[in-house]
Scaffold this motif. Structure first.
Motif, PDB file in Angstrom:
ATOM      1  N   VAL A 148       0.855  -0.879   0.168  1.00 21.04           N
ATOM      2  CA  VAL A 148       0.194   0.154   0.315  1.00 21.04           C
ATOM      3  C   VAL A 148       0.719   0.950  -0.298  1.00 21.04           C
ATOM      4  N   GLU A 149       0.464   2.077  -0.692  1.00 22.23           N
ATOM      5  CA  GLU A 149       0.861   3.499  -0.623  1.00 22.23           C
ATOM      6  C   GLU A 149       0.543   4.474  -0.235  1.00 22.23           C
ATOM      7  N   ALA A 150       1.289   4.885   0.705  1.00 17.90           N
ATOM      8  CA  ALA A 150       1.027   5.936   2.367  1.00 17.90           C
ATOM      9  C   ALA A 150       1.177   7.683   1.476  1.00 17.90           C
ATOM     10  N   ALA A 151       0.607   8.588   1.834  1.00 21.30           N
ATOM     11  CA  ALA A 151       0.949   9.572   1.646  1.00 21.30           C
ATOM     12  C   ALA A 151       0.769  10.936   2.844  1.00 21.30           C
ATOM     13  N   LEU A 152       1.364  11.457   3.067  1.00 24.71           N
ATOM     14  CA  LEU A 152       1.202  12.628   3.780  1.00 24.71           C
ATOM     15  C   LEU A 152       0.905  13.181   3.767  1.00 24.71           C
ATOM     16  N   LEU A 153      -0.844  14.180   4.426  1.00 25.26           N
ATOM     17  CA  LEU A 153      -1.746  15.027   4.144  1.00 25.26           C
ATOM     18  C   LEU A 153      -0.863  15.943   5.264  1.00 25.26           C
ATOM     19  N   ALA A 154      -1.492  17.543   5.033  1.00 22.61           N
ATOM     20  CA  ALA A 154      -1.284  18.696   5.705  1.00 22.61           C
ATOM     21  C   ALA A 154      -1.811  18.386   6.786  1.00 22.61           C
ATOM     22  N   ASN A 155      -3.351  17.620   6.997  1.00 18.64           N
ATOM     23  CA  ASN A 155      -3.498  17.440   8.336  1.00 18.64           C
ATOM     24  C   ASN A 155      -4.495  16.427   8.370  1.00 18.64           C
ATOM     25  N   GLY A 156      -3.270  15.025   7.632  1.00 21.23           N
ATOM     26  CA  GLY A 156      -3.821  13.940   7.595  1.00 21.23           C
ATOM     27  C   GLY A 156      -3.508  12.566   7.270  1.00 21.23           C
ATOM     28  N   LYS A 173      -5.095 -11.230  -0.294  1.00 21.28           N
ATOM     29  CA  LYS A 173      -4.738 -12.410  -1.311  1.00 21.28           C
ATOM     30  C   LYS A 173      -5.469 -13.950   0.271  1.00 21.28           C
ATOM     31  N   LYS A 174      -4.622 -13.535   1.155  1.00 16.00           N
ATOM     32  CA  LYS A 174      -5.334 -14.377   2.591  1.00 16.00           C
ATOM     33  C   LYS A 174      -6.541 -14.460   2.339  1.00 16.00           C
ATOM     34  N   LEU A 175      -7.191 -12.796   2.311  1.00 13.03           N
ATOM     35  CA  LEU A 175      -8.855 -12.682   2.692  1.00 13.03           C
ATOM     36  C   LEU A 175      -9.396 -13.331   1.186  1.00 13.03           C
ATOM     37  N   SER A 176      -9.476 -13.242   0.404  1.00 13.16           N
ATOM     38  CA  SER A 176      -9.960 -14.041  -0.464  1.00 13.16           C
ATOM     39  C   SER A 176      -9.569 -15.660  -0.777  1.00 13.16           C
ATOM     40  N   ALA A 177      -8.308 -16.199  -0.018  1.00 14.21           N
ATOM     41  CA  ALA A 177      -8.314 -17.665  -0.287  1.00 14.21           C
ATOM     42  C   ALA A 177      -8.828 -18.443   0.316  1.00 14.21           C
ATOM     43  N   GLY A 178      -9.979 -17.831   0.479  1.00 12.22           N
ATOM     44  CA  GLY A 178     -11.257 -19.504   1.872  1.00 12.22           C
ATOM     45  C   GLY A 178     -10.597 -20.418   2.541  1.00 12.22           C
ATOM     46  N   GLY A 179      -9.775 -19.961   3.125  1.00  9.55           N
ATOM     47  CA  GLY A 179      -8.816 -21.423   4.199  1.00  9.55           C
ATOM     48  C   GLY A 179      -8.990 -20.407   5.758  1.00  9.55           C
ATOM     49  N   PRO A 180      -8.768 -21.348   6.835  1.00  6.88           N
ATOM     50  CA  PRO A 180      -9.302 -20.050   7.531  1.00  6.88           C
ATOM     51  C   PRO A 180      -8.982 -18.435   8.081  1.00  6.88           C
ATOM     52  N   PRO A 181      -9.715 -18.457   8.604  1.00  8.81           N
ATOM     53  CA  PRO A 181     -10.203 -16.572   8.671  1.00  8.81           C
ATOM     54  C   PRO A 181      -9.073 -15.986   8.566  1.00  8.81           C
ATOM     55  N   PRO A 182      -8.209 -15.398   8.861  1.00  9.20           N
ATOM     56  CA  PRO A 182      -6.839 -14.166   8.395  1.00  9.20           C
ATOM     57  C   PRO A 182      -6.150 -13.468   9.666  1.00  9.20           C
ATOM     58  N   VAL A 183      -5.446 -13.246  10.097  1.00  9.94           N
ATOM     59  CA  VAL A 183      -5.298 -11.799  11.100  1.00  9.94           C
ATOM     60  C   VAL A 183      -4.686 -11.094  10.425  1.00  9.94           C
ATOM     61  N   LEU A 184      -5.644  -9.205  10.167  1.00 10.87           N
ATOM     62  CA  LEU A 184      -5.634  -8.885   9.124  1.00 10.87           C
ATOM     63  C   LEU A 184      -4.227  -7.350   9.683  1.00 10.87           C
ATOM     64  N   LYS A 185      -3.510  -7.382   9.182  1.00  7.66           N
ATOM     65  CA  LYS A 185      -3.323  -5.622   9.186  1.00  7.66           C
ATOM     66  C   LYS A 185      -3.564  -4.430   9.386  1.00  7.66           C
ATOM     67  N   ALA A 186      -3.412  -3.342   9.997  1.00  6.03           N
ATOM     68  CA  ALA A 186      -3.541  -2.272  10.092  1.00  6.03           C
ATOM     69  C   ALA A 186      -2.358  -1.215   9.081  1.00  6.03           C
ATOM     70  N   VAL A 187      -3.435  -0.551   7.956  1.00  5.00           N
ATOM     71  CA  VAL A 187      -2.675  -0.044   7.123  1.00  5.00           C
ATOM     72  C   VAL A 187      -2.046   1.875   7.980  1.00  5.00           C
ATOM     73  N   ARG A 188      -0.767   1.936   8.195  1.00  2.06           N
ATOM     74  CA  ARG A 188      -0.432   3.013   8.481  1.00  2.06           C
ATOM     75  C   ARG A 188       0.527   3.674   7.754  1.00  2.06           C
ATOM     76  N   LEU A 189       1.060   5.402   8.044  1.00  4.40           N
ATOM     77  CA  LEU A 189       1.173   5.576   7.035  1.00  4.40           C
ATOM     78  C   LEU A 189       3.567   5.211   7.111  1.00  4.40           C
ATOM     79  N   LEU A 190       3.822   5.379   8.565  1.00  2.00           N
ATOM     80  CA  LEU A 190       5.056   5.149   8.433  1.00  2.00           C
ATOM     81  C   LEU A 190       4.792   3.210   9.150  1.00  2.00           C
ATOM     82  N   SER A 191       6.240   2.052   8.471  1.00  5.19           N
ATOM     83  CA  SER A 191       6.089   1.006   8.856  1.00  5.19           C
ATOM     84  C   SER A 191       6.363   0.541   9.678  1.00  5.19           C
ATOM     85  N   GLU A 192       6.565  -0.563   9.893  1.00 11.97           N
ATOM     86  CA  GLU A 192       6.903  -0.713  11.442  1.00 11.97           C
ATOM     87  C   GLU A 192       8.074  -1.760  11.799  1.00 11.97           C
ATOM     88  N   ARG A 193       8.718  -2.441  11.878  1.00 13.84           N
ATOM     89  CA  ARG A 193       9.833  -3.069  11.945  1.00 13.84           C
ATOM     90  C   ARG A 193       9.461  -4.368  13.190  1.00 13.84           C
TER      91      ARG A 193
END
Length: 468
Positions: free
Chosen positions: A294-302, A448-468
């Protein structure tokens, strides 16, 4: 009528400068010129001869800040702190060279309105600006004059002078092409324009650098480190030596060279890592957008996110934009004929909030992305929910509309405080009429995990900055 002399400004790199050769060049220079220095980066053993050269009139000394920070970036966080830093560097300059600085040279000559007001309030006579708008100085703020200087010689556009910034060979070539005068003398001899240009001109387009996607991410990365250092300072257990080293590392991180479009990320990451080392926290990552991310961009207020390639269903979210407008939080989801569920993590703390999704969905969120608020928007209405110690509770109805392929709704600012650029988001969209699978704002892998049809996946939030 005799033509006015152009000014010559020399911007040495204090770490790479051959100071003995520079002293000889000043002693033998056939013309007066201006040198911009920071006292903090000038070796103490060099200060005496510079002081004497300025007193005798061979050179004019102007102020630079340590590391040449990008001042519009500093002012986005705290104009007051930036003004205090300017005053402190001016005091150090006066103590080192025995004179007030004749003028000021910002990193990249990039100055926003807050910087210009601070310079005028502190009594600076002139500041360097980019060339092209005017060939003569203009009133920048109060009595402060902006002097247009060209970074190229000979100037390719109208200017009151030129800049030599690539070392002693460039200075020698410029001096041989004189005659020259100082920036202060050129400014005093010119009749200034009474009206400023419509936009501030900097060198190499520096006034626009913070608007590029890559630089927005770098500026958010810097601001996050600055906020972490501020928390450390106010924690009550910050050792003075660690705080000083962290502050110096942060100054290095603000250097204008880090925010030039196309600049390698490693030097900025190293400077920021030094900040986090002193405050005892792990440094977040500053990776570029990898394929399928996902591409993230900082706005002046968001913040704004553009989805990765993945699901091809018509209601797939193409983008999410969240920004504070007039106190409230405006949300725009670009998706056709869609209902949306937006989960918001305000604090980024693991376990504070809920990892379970609503409306009977079986997927879950990572613990570090646990949500506190959720907005559910569909054909039957829109509502804001909050999770507390028990089950989520409905707080209030929301205003929502679907216009031109966009789903727009507004969240109450009285409940969601802070800048959305620091929040995490999980966005799921479904067809407005129901009966179809959910689509995700997320990486190609997560989609792909969401649409795979297997066990319900654990999803990640999107953020402006990635985290290690």
């Amino acid at each position: 009528m005799t033509a006015a002399l152009l000014a010559l400004l020399f911007l040495p790199d204090p770490a790479a400068l051959d100071w003995a050769a520079f002293s000889a060049a000043v002693s033998s220079a056939p013309h007066r010129f201006t040198v911009a220095l920071s006292a903090e980066e000038t070796p103490e053993v060099q200060r005496a001869w510079l002081k004497e050269a300025a007193a005798s009139g061979r050179i004019e000394l102007a102020l630079r800040l340590p590391h040449d920070p990008l001042l519009p970036l500093l002012n986005r966080r705290s104009p007051a702190a930036a003004a205090e830093g300017l005053a402190a560097s001016r005091a150090a300059f006066r103590a080192a060279f025995g004179v007030e600085p004749a003028g000021f040279v910002a990193g990249g000559a990039a100055l926003d309105e807050a910087s210009r007001r601070a310079l005028a309030a502190q009594g600076f006579a002139w500041t360097a600006a980019g060339a092209g708008a005017y060939s003569r100085p203009w009133r920048a703020a109060g009595t402060l004059l902006a002097v247009p200087l060209s970074p190229a010689f000979p100037p390719s556009e109208p200017a009151a002078g030129v800049v030599a910034s690539s070392g002693l060979p460039a200075l020698a070539a410029a001096l041989a092409a004189g005659p020259w005068t100082t920036v202060g003398a050129a400014a005093a001899a010119a009749e200034p324009f009474g009206i400023a240009p419509s936009s501030w001109p900097a060198w190499d387009g520096a006034e626009t650098w913070l608007e590029s996607t890559a630089t927005r991410k770098a500026s958010a990365y810097f601001t996050r480190a600055a906020d972490a250092l501020a928390r450390f300072q106010s924690s009550g257990h910050a050792a003075e030596d660690r705080l000083e080293r962290g502050t110096e590392a942060l100054r290095s991180a603000a250097a204008v060279r880090h925010f030039r479009p196309g600049a390698p990320p490693e030097p900025l990451a190293a400077a920021v890592a030094a900040v986090y080392k002193e405050i005892g926290e792990p440094a977040p990552g500053l990776e570029g957008d990898a394929p399928g991310a996902v591409e993230a961009a900082l706005l002046a207020n968001g913040v704004e996110f553009r989805n990765a390639e993945g699901s091809t269903v018509p209601w797939r979210p193409a983008s999410l934009r969240v920004e504070r407008v007039s106190g409230d939080v405006a949300v725009t989801v670009r998706a056709s004929s869609a209902a949306a569920a937006l989960y918001i993590d305000l604090n980024g703390l693991a376990g504070i909030g809920s990892t379970r999704l609503m409306a009977g969905r079986r997927e879950a969120l990572r613990a570090r992305d646990a949500w506190e608020f959720a907005a559910l928007v569909g054909p039957s209405g829109a509502a804001l929910w909050r999770v507390g110690t028990g089950e989520p509770g409905r707080l209030e109805d929301l205003k929502a509309e679907s216009v031109d392929g966009e789903l727009r709704f507004v969240l109450p600012g009285k409940r969601l405080r802070g800048n959305p650029s620091g929040w995490g988001f999980l966005l799921l969209t479904t067809p407005a009429e129901g009966g179809g699978p959910a689509a995700l704002l997320g990486s190609a892998e997560d989609q792909k995990k969401l649409s795979a049809g297997g066990p319900p996946p654990v999803l990640k939030a999107v953020r402006l900055l990635s985290e290690r």
